[in-house]
Design a protein around this motif. Structure first.
Motif, PDB file in Angstrom:
ATOM      1  N   ILE A 177       0.827  -1.192   0.000  1.00 54.13           N
ATOM      2  CA  ILE A 177       0.000   0.000   0.000  1.00 54.13           C
ATOM      3  C   ILE A 177       0.863   1.243   0.000  1.00 54.13           C
ATOM      4  O   ILE A 177       1.815   1.347   0.775  1.00 54.13           O
ATOM      5  CB  ILE A 177      -0.932  -0.001   1.225  1.00 54.13           C
TER       6      ILE A 177
ATOM      7  N   PRO B 125      -3.079   2.583   5.774  1.00 53.18           N
ATOM      8  CA  PRO B 125      -3.970   1.463   5.478  1.00 53.18           C
ATOM      9  C   PRO B 125      -5.435   1.860   5.308  1.00 53.18           C
ATOM     10  O   PRO B 125      -6.211   1.108   4.733  1.00 53.18           O
ATOM     11  CB  PRO B 125      -3.802   0.549   6.695  1.00 53.18           C
ATOM     12  N   MET B 126      -5.835   3.032   5.801  1.00 53.84           N
ATOM     13  CA  MET B 126      -7.241   3.415   5.697  1.00 53.84           C
ATOM     14  C   MET B 126      -7.550   4.097   4.364  1.00 53.84           C
ATOM     15  O   MET B 126      -8.628   3.929   3.806  1.00 53.84           O
ATOM     16  CB  MET B 126      -7.639   4.341   6.850  1.00 53.84           C
ATOM     17  N   MET B 127      -6.643   4.939   3.891  1.00 54.51           N
ATOM     18  CA  MET B 127      -6.928   5.693   2.673  1.00 54.51           C
ATOM     19  C   MET B 127      -5.910   5.468   1.566  1.00 54.51           C
ATOM     20  O   MET B 127      -6.066   5.983   0.464  1.00 54.51           O
ATOM     21  CB  MET B 127      -7.016   7.195   2.986  1.00 54.51           C
ATOM     22  N   GLY B 128      -4.863   4.710   1.869  1.00 57.06           N
ATOM     23  CA  GLY B 128      -3.809   4.510   0.885  1.00 57.06           C
ATOM     24  C   GLY B 128      -4.274   3.686  -0.298  1.00 57.06           C
ATOM     25  O   GLY B 128      -5.346   3.089  -0.282  1.00 57.06           O
ATOM     26  N   LYS B 129      -3.450   3.681  -1.343  1.00 55.22           N
ATOM     27  CA  LYS B 129      -3.811   2.949  -2.555  1.00 55.22           C
ATOM     28  C   LYS B 129      -3.040   1.631  -2.597  1.00 55.22           C
ATOM     29  O   LYS B 129      -1.838   1.610  -2.388  1.00 55.22           O
ATOM     30  CB  LYS B 129      -3.452   3.781  -3.788  1.00 55.22           C
TER      31      LYS B 129
ATOM     32  N   GLU C 178     -13.993   9.496   1.752  1.00 60.23           N
ATOM     33  CA  GLU C 178     -13.384   8.203   1.443  1.00 60.23           C
ATOM     34  C   GLU C 178     -12.402   7.795   2.536  1.00 60.23           C
ATOM     35  O   GLU C 178     -11.359   7.213   2.269  1.00 60.23           O
ATOM     36  CB  GLU C 178     -12.725   8.227   0.059  1.00 60.23           C
TER      37      GLU C 178
ATOM     38  N   GLY D   9     -12.957   5.665   4.889  1.00 54.16           N
ATOM     39  CA  GLY D   9     -12.999   4.228   5.151  1.00 54.16           C
ATOM     40  C   GLY D   9     -13.581   3.832   6.496  1.00 54.16           C
ATOM     41  O   GLY D   9     -13.589   2.656   6.831  1.00 54.16           O
TER      42      GLY D   9
ATOM     43  N   SER E 131      -9.464   0.937  -0.782  1.00 50.26           N
ATOM     44  CA  SER E 131      -9.236   1.166   0.643  1.00 50.26           C
ATOM     45  C   SER E 131     -10.578   0.995   1.369  1.00 50.26           C
ATOM     46  O   SER E 131     -11.625   1.072   0.738  1.00 50.26           O
ATOM     47  CB  SER E 131      -8.670   2.553   0.856  1.00 50.26           C
ATOM     48  N   PRO E 132     -10.661   0.817   2.651  1.00 49.08           N
ATOM     49  CA  PRO E 132      -9.554   0.624   3.592  1.00 49.08           C
ATOM     50  C   PRO E 132      -8.986  -0.785   3.530  1.00 49.08           C
ATOM     51  O   PRO E 132      -9.692  -1.725   3.196  1.00 49.08           O
ATOM     52  CB  PRO E 132     -10.213   0.867   4.946  1.00 49.08           C
ATOM     53  N   HIS E 133      -7.696  -0.879   3.843  1.00 47.67           N
ATOM     54  CA  HIS E 133      -7.018  -2.164   3.713  1.00 47.67           C
ATOM     55  C   HIS E 133      -6.998  -2.938   5.024  1.00 47.67           C
ATOM     56  O   HIS E 133      -6.534  -4.061   5.071  1.00 47.67           O
ATOM     57  CB  HIS E 133      -5.615  -1.931   3.186  1.00 47.67           C
ATOM     58  N   ILE E 134      -7.450  -2.307   6.086  1.00 49.51           N
ATOM     59  CA  ILE E 134      -7.610  -3.047   7.338  1.00 49.51           C
ATOM     60  C   ILE E 134      -9.076  -2.934   7.734  1.00 49.51           C
ATOM     61  O   ILE E 134      -9.728  -1.937   7.431  1.00 49.51           O
ATOM     62  CB  ILE E 134      -6.701  -2.513   8.463  1.00 49.51           C
TER      63      ILE E 134
END
Lengths: 431, 326
Positions: A320, A324-328, A401, A403, B12-15
């Motif tokens: 990423i 982790p919340m907004m990353g690509k 966005e 998340g 996203s989100p990845h978690i």
């Protein structure tokens, strides 16, 4: 000298912050790699135009990409060497961008700007524009434009929240470069003609709060540890109590928000006469051997970074760019550091979540947690059924966005993806 | 490229938080356990058989429906999310212990197939399947169901005379032992509805696990009690008997709070639960019979209406209006 508690904002979520992986690792300077790939669009707006040719000799901090419009930014070389290619490269994030490829010859020649004679708003803003400084928190909006608002502002807010899990680069900078931040902030305030300066720091960073408490002309606001505290609108509300109206910008309520890294870049551009050619980022996650906070030359490839951090361990399933919340997410490792990068994360399947989505059970956790007070489940179902007009009526365009909705969804629905799709469709169809 | 491996690419989100639909439903099952145990202790083997058969009927109906719909058994088992277990448990707990054993199977099958699966499965049903299943049983087997009550100690089936119907029929409320009502001792009624302590324990468990907002069932129960008091000339001795009798506790804590069939906003929920309380107390008074499940079924139908009109205002919404008006 004043420290106060920020206003409470009841909507948002608590995420496991995972900062302990490298919160206490000092920033290390990563040596310049053999080859750098410098993107011409490291900002919002028109890409810079390359002004060098293949075969040209360049030195560090030499202008290689010239801004092409008002919303654009200069790009400088981050090493000494020879230009070996100017190519369109499709990076791992899926975007095709023009890159200038420079082979590093190991030289240490550097170009500096001239000393600034008189410190006026105009000269400061001009220098910031020249140095290619953009919002380094991730948005990449040209800072010079942000510092020349059409209306008079009264508060400058420095974003020290860093609410994204894993990332520590702003925190380390607040501890290690406190004086640089202070000086950069003073220049930004001078450019805006503002006296009132606030720095908002989340309560989980007591050392950073301590570091800034020594300045008598900066107000330190301690924010509750909550995601997404680093969002401009929420930062403004919690530090000043002002609500940015829907569809409006921070300057509509008299505020200007600047990122930690941006103000450091401002300081370097004005006092040290240096153009922006490096950035600080966090490399972390369960999939990398040695999580680190790095000062890195722009254009360094991700493969070089992985090598410098000891290589990959275990089975990382996701890479990423960002938090982790907004990353690509990225499909591979052909990514090159840009000005706005705040981190690279290597997540194992234990850390990330790849569950299949199931039916929405209407638990309304998404609506309860949305920091913008939207109702993501409705917007999602409108988006999926193609009713973008209703999606807009339910406030899709206000979505950050961030998340928060998808983070807590027990049915693991891809809410952010659907809402982002609705947003782009609304723009495309001009609803 | 040195590294040719391809990585997962997603939005996203990845978690994500570890909560899953399955986890939520398993927690609801756990919360119902005290009531199940209390029911078996008070009503014996028959209660156990009824609960077992209603859960079995519900789960089996879901599997059979999905098999007929052409899904593979392996996939169904993998995607099984325990919602039908909750439905089955609730049906078993909300019928009398002397009910013939085929009734819970019919009720569960109706609840799962007609009320839930035909509308699209988990999360798509208009009304609470357990409530609809219970009402289906009451409507279809009227005489049998009315004779299904049993006072645990005497061991004799009695007709229709639960404490609630007694109260509503004008019996002397002051002679009731509130403690007996609360614990479910010497009480006739449905298997899971007599022991209020067990239900409250379950409710507290759900609230602690963050699955329900305990405020909502409290609103329902208190409003019912207060309105009953008001309808009886502000005689406060009606308060505790009215909230401790009938299916109110089970309905308020486990049935009305069902995610799918309750509103999505805080204000919407407050409106919904106050309305439930008022209608329950009013109808109980007017009809003299237990109405909680009918009221929940009725109010379920108003939920889409509430959700249409009660929506959250985005952060910064009010100011935008002002700007527009200028």
């Amino acid at each position: 000298m004043s420290i106060r508690k920020g206003k409470n904002y009841p909507y948002g979520i608590h995420v496991k912050d995972m900062k302990e992986l490298c919160a206490e690792c000092p920033i290390i300077k990563m040596p310049a790699p053999k080859k750098v790939y410098i993107s011409m669009s490291q900002h919002i707006g028109a890409p810079a135009i390359p002004i060098v040719n293949v075969g040209d000799k360049v030195v560090k901090r030499q202008l290689i990409g010239k801004e092409s419009g008002v919303i654009s930014a200069n790009v400088y070389s981050s090493v000494c060497g020879t230009v070996v290619g100017i190519e369109d490269i499709v990076t791992a994030s899926g975007l095709k961008m023009k890159h200038v490829i420079i082979e590093n010859d190991g030289g240490d020649e550097e170009i500096f700007f001239d000393n600034i004679e008189n410190f006026e708003p105009k000269t400061i803003i001009e220098r910031i524009r020249l140095a290619g400084i953009v919002g380094l928190g991730g948005a990449g909006f040209p800072t010079a434009v942000k510092l020349s608002p059409s209306i008079k502002l009264d508060t400058l807010i420095i974003n020290g929240a860093e609410c994204e899990p894993y990332l520590n680069c702003d925190y380390r900078l607040m501890l290690e470069n406190t004086e640089d931040i202070y000086r950069g902030v003073k220049y930004a305030a001078l450019a805006l003609g503002i006296k009132k300066i606030i720095i908002g720091i989340e309560a989980n960073k007591p050392k950073a709060i301590e570091a800034f408490s020594k300045y008598h002309d900066i107000e330190v606001v301690v924010l509750k540890k909550q995601y997404p505290m680093g969002s401009e609108k929420h930062l403004i509300y919690c530090t000043t109590g002002r609500k940015v109206p829907c569809g409006k910008m921070p300057f509509d309520v008299g505020c200007c928000v600047q990122n930690i890294k941006t103000v450091i870049a401002i300081k370097h551009a004005i006092e040290d006469n240096k153009a922006l050619s490096s950035t600080v980022l966090t490399v972390s996650g369960g999939g990398i051997k040695e999580p680190k906070n790095l000062r890195i030359q722009i254009g360094t490839s991700l493969d070089d970074i992985i090598e410098f951090c000891g290589g990959l361990v275990g089975d990382s399933v996701k890479i990423i760019a960002g938090g982790p919340m907004m990353g690509k997410a990225m499909i591979g490792t052909n990514s090159y550091t840009r000005k706005t990068n705040s981190g690279y994360l290597f997540l194992t399947d234990k850390e990330t979540n790849v569950d299949e989505p199931t039916n929405c059970i209407n638990c309304a956790r998404c609506a309860k947690n949305c920091p913008m007070r939207l109702m993501p489940m409705y917007i999602e179902s409108f988006a999926l059924s193609g009713d973008f007009e209703s999606a807009k009526k339910y406030g899709a365009m206000n979505c950050l966005e961030c998340g928060s909705c998808a983070y807590n969804c027990p049915a693991k629905r891809p809410l952010v993806q659907s809402i982002a799709m609705a947003k782009s469709k609304i723009k495309e169809l001009k609803i | 490229m040195a590294n040719e491996k391809l990585y997962t690419f997603s939005s996203s989100p990845h978690i994500k938080a570890p909560t899953t639909t399955k986890g939520v439903m398993i927690n609801v099952c756990i919360a119902l356990l005290p009531a199940v145990i209390a029911g078996i202790v008070f009503f014996g083997l028959n209660a156990f058989l009824i609960i077992f058969l209603s859960v079995f009927g519900a789960v089996a109906s879901e599997f059979i429906y999905l098999l007929i719909a052409g899904k593979k058994f392996k996939d169904i088992a993998k995607q099984f999310d325990f919602t039908s277990c909750v439905t089955g448990l609730l049906i078993g707990l909300s019928i009398g212990s002397q009910t013939p054993l085929y009734v819970p199977i019919f009720a569960s099958a109706f609840a799962i197939i007609v009320v839930k699966m035909i509308f699209g499965g988990t999360g798509k049903n208009l009304v609470n399947p357990a409530v609809a299943g219970r009402i289906f049983a009451f409507m279809s087997f009227t005489t049998i169901m009315a004779n299904g009550w049993l006072t645990p100690t005497s061991g004799e089936p009695i007709t229709g005379a639960t404490v609630l119907t007694g109260i509503l029929g004008g019996a002397d409320v002051s002679s009731l032992s509130i403690l007996d009502l609360f614990l479910g001792v010497n009480l006739a009624g449905c298997i899971g509805e007599t022991c209020k302590l067990a239900l409250i324990l379950g409710g507290i468990y759900l609230a602690v696990r963050g699955i329900i907002n305990i405020g909502y069932p409290i609103i329902y129960i208190v409003v019912t009690g207060l309105f009953t008091v008001a309808l009886n000339g502000f005689n406060f001795s009606y308060f505790l008997p009215s909230i401790l009798s009938g299916g109110l506790m089970l309905g308020a804590i486990f049935m009305a709070t069902d995610y799918t069939t309750s509103p999505n906003t805080t204000l919407g929920n407050v409106i919904y639960f106050i309305a439930l309380g008022l209608v329950t107390a009013g109808l109980r008074q007017a009809t003299g019979i237990e109405v909680v499940s009918f009221v929940i079924l009725l109010m379920n139908l108003f939920v889409p209406l509430i959700d249409k009109f009660v929506i959250n205002r985005p952060f910064g919404f009010v100011k935008q209006k002002k700007v527009k008006g200028e």
